[in-house]
Design a protein around this motif. Sequence first.
Motif, PDB file in Angstrom:
ATOM      1  N   GLY A 117      11.337   8.019  -6.578  1.00 41.10           N
ATOM      2  CA  GLY A 117      12.643   8.266  -7.155  1.00 41.10           C
ATOM      3  C   GLY A 117      13.501   9.168  -6.285  1.00 41.10           C
ATOM      4  N   GLY A 118      14.712   9.441  -6.770  1.00 37.26           N
ATOM      5  CA  GLY A 118      15.598  10.352  -6.081  1.00 37.26           C
ATOM      6  C   GLY A 118      16.285   9.743  -4.875  1.00 37.26           C
ATOM      7  N   PHE A 119      17.131  10.536  -4.235  1.00 39.63           N
ATOM      8  CA  PHE A 119      17.927  10.047  -3.107  1.00 39.63           C
ATOM      9  C   PHE A 119      17.066   9.613  -1.932  1.00 39.63           C
ATOM     10  N   ASN A 120      15.849  10.195  -1.819  1.00 38.77           N
ATOM     11  CA  ASN A 120      14.975   9.874  -0.680  1.00 38.77           C
ATOM     12  C   ASN A 120      13.869   8.899  -1.052  1.00 38.77           C
ATOM     13  N   PHE A 121      13.910   8.352  -2.233  1.00 44.46           N
ATOM     14  CA  PHE A 121      12.913   7.381  -2.694  1.00 44.46           C
ATOM     15  C   PHE A 121      11.497   7.925  -2.596  1.00 44.46           C
ATOM     16  N   THR A 122      11.353   9.179  -2.912  1.00 40.60           N
ATOM     17  CA  THR A 122      10.063   9.812  -3.118  1.00 40.60           C
ATOM     18  C   THR A 122      10.294  11.119  -3.853  1.00 40.60           C
ATOM     19  N   GLU A 123       9.371  11.437  -4.750  1.00 39.30           N
ATOM     20  CA  GLU A 123       9.410  12.731  -5.424  1.00 39.30           C
ATOM     21  C   GLU A 123       8.530  13.743  -4.693  1.00 39.30           C
ATOM     22  N   ASN A 124       7.973  13.317  -3.538  1.00 39.08           N
ATOM     23  CA  ASN A 124       7.106  14.166  -2.716  1.00 39.08           C
ATOM     24  C   ASN A 124       5.839  14.588  -3.446  1.00 39.08           C
ATOM     25  N   GLY A 125       5.411  13.765  -4.403  1.00 34.95           N
ATOM     26  CA  GLY A 125       4.172  14.053  -5.106  1.00 34.95           C
ATOM     27  C   GLY A 125       2.967  13.542  -4.351  1.00 34.95           C
ATOM     28  N   PHE A 126       1.775  13.861  -4.873  1.00 38.16           N
ATOM     29  CA  PHE A 126       0.514  13.437  -4.260  1.00 38.16           C
ATOM     30  C   PHE A 126      -0.305  12.719  -5.325  1.00 38.16           C
ATOM     31  N   PHE A 127      -0.667  11.457  -5.038  1.00 35.47           N
ATOM     32  CA  PHE A 127      -1.367  10.648  -6.024  1.00 35.47           C
ATOM     33  C   PHE A 127      -2.409   9.754  -5.348  1.00 35.47           C
ATOM     34  N   ASN A 128      -3.358   9.312  -6.148  1.00 37.42           N
ATOM     35  CA  ASN A 128      -4.287   8.262  -5.741  1.00 37.42           C
ATOM     36  C   ASN A 128      -3.733   6.950  -6.279  1.00 37.42           C
ATOM     37  N   ASN A 129      -3.481   5.997  -5.388  1.00 34.83           N
ATOM     38  CA  ASN A 129      -2.859   4.738  -5.825  1.00 34.83           C
ATOM     39  C   ASN A 129      -3.851   3.586  -5.945  1.00 34.83           C
ATOM     40  N   GLY A 130      -5.143   3.899  -6.000  1.00 35.11           N
ATOM     41  CA  GLY A 130      -6.140   2.860  -6.228  1.00 35.11           C
ATOM     42  C   GLY A 130      -6.344   1.920  -5.057  1.00 35.11           C
ATOM     43  N   LEU A 131      -6.172   2.416  -3.846  1.00 34.01           N
ATOM     44  CA  LEU A 131      -6.344   1.556  -2.676  1.00 34.01           C
ATOM     45  C   LEU A 131      -7.804   1.181  -2.477  1.00 34.01           C
ATOM     46  N   TYR A 132      -8.709   2.134  -2.714  1.00 35.18           N
ATOM     47  CA  TYR A 132     -10.143   1.901  -2.503  1.00 35.18           C
ATOM     48  C   TYR A 132     -10.953   2.425  -3.687  1.00 35.18           C
ATOM     49  N   GLU A 133     -12.146   1.856  -3.836  1.00 36.88           N
ATOM     50  CA  GLU A 133     -13.110   2.435  -4.772  1.00 36.88           C
ATOM     51  C   GLU A 133     -13.798   3.641  -4.146  1.00 36.88           C
ATOM     52  N   THR A 134     -13.996   3.587  -2.824  1.00 34.44           N
ATOM     53  CA  THR A 134     -14.588   4.700  -2.087  1.00 34.44           C
ATOM     54  C   THR A 134     -13.726   4.970  -0.860  1.00 34.44           C
ATOM     55  N   TYR A 135     -13.292   6.203  -0.684  1.00 38.06           N
ATOM     56  CA  TYR A 135     -12.397   6.562   0.407  1.00 38.06           C
ATOM     57  C   TYR A 135     -13.175   7.221   1.546  1.00 38.06           C
ATOM     58  N   GLU A 136     -13.084   6.646   2.750  1.00 37.51           N
ATOM     59  CA  GLU A 136     -13.632   7.321   3.917  1.00 37.51           C
ATOM     60  C   GLU A 136     -12.831   8.578   4.239  1.00 37.51           C
ATOM     61  N   ASP A 137     -11.524   8.486   4.065  1.00 39.31           N
ATOM     62  CA  ASP A 137     -10.631   9.627   4.243  1.00 39.31           C
ATOM     63  C   ASP A 137     -10.401  10.238   2.868  1.00 39.31           C
ATOM     64  N   TRP A 138     -10.809  11.467   2.692  1.00 43.17           N
ATOM     65  CA  TRP A 138     -10.715  12.107   1.385  1.00 43.17           C
ATOM     66  C   TRP A 138      -9.285  12.457   0.977  1.00 43.17           C
TER      67      TRP A 138
END
Length: 335
Positions: free
Chosen positions: A222-243
């Motif tokens: 959202g917002g003028f920059n199309f990001t609220e600068n939040g941090f989320f897990n978007n379900g890309l992987y079941e197990t993340y090599e990069d934490w």
Amino acid sequence: MRYCPFLLLLLFFASCEKEPVSPVDTTPYVLELPPHFPYPDIPEDNELTEARVALGKMLFFEPAMSVDSSITCGACHKQSLAFADDLPISPGVRGRLGFRNSPTLVNLAYLTKVNKDGGVPKLDIQALVPIEDHAEMDLPILHAAERLNADPEYVDAFQRAYGELASPFTITRALGAFQRTLISANSTYDQYLMGEVSLNAAAERGRQLFFSDATNCSSCHGGFNFTENGFFNNGLYETYEDWGRRRVTGLPEDDGVFRVPTLRNIALTAPYMHDGSLPDLQAVLEHYNTGGTTHPNKDNRIQPLHLSTEQMADLEAFLHTLTDTSFLTDQRFKP
């Protein structure tokens, strides 16, 4: 012949005089922003000046900032790609690969925490990471300062910008100053907001979808920059090599959590995600349409959307309106 002690004293001090230095240039650098963009907070110890921005640009394209003088900041952040790269992982010195995709640098002036995991608290010290990282530029910052201080052109540029020689403080601040000027605010969508153009039918349908409760896209972007600068897990992987953010906080609930990036110029910055694993916008839209994979930290807003093929195409058409073509050729950002 007798020597006058006073004359000898004058000669002594004359011989100790320093070489003349350039005066500090305090000419302000003014960011050009449309009405719907707020003016960013600029640190008091690094106010934007013409001299600081010019120095930062020199450093951004300076090969001597890498251990073997083979790459620059601009090697991984190309203006034609909105200061991102088109590789999943950009190679550093001697072809070494890190583990994260190079992000776009547009509108960094609005970030409060930097890097995909938010591990750097402010832009003015972020440059330490790529300069010293073994897989990127691999040059201790003190060695970089020594190199720059051996170059009369840089000695003069640092004096004009900060009134002192190159140091970890002045190097990182100059790079931060230049990067704050990388403002992208003239996309088709911006022109639409200012009443200068209309969106085509597909993009208009996509705009309505993007801001609807049906997709919930704007809750994260959202917002003028199309990001609220939040941090989320978007379900890309079941197990993340990069934490992700867990590397910073050590908290299990931050496993697979990454910054929500800006969508400005998103059509130019493929491949996508923190590791560059999704090759194009269609793959990204498909990921969100299916709701991603199962992960305990996945944000509850990531749910199957059940969009039709036409709706997916409309969303993609809208995302293309966020491309700022003038930004890609702006002479102010070129070496």
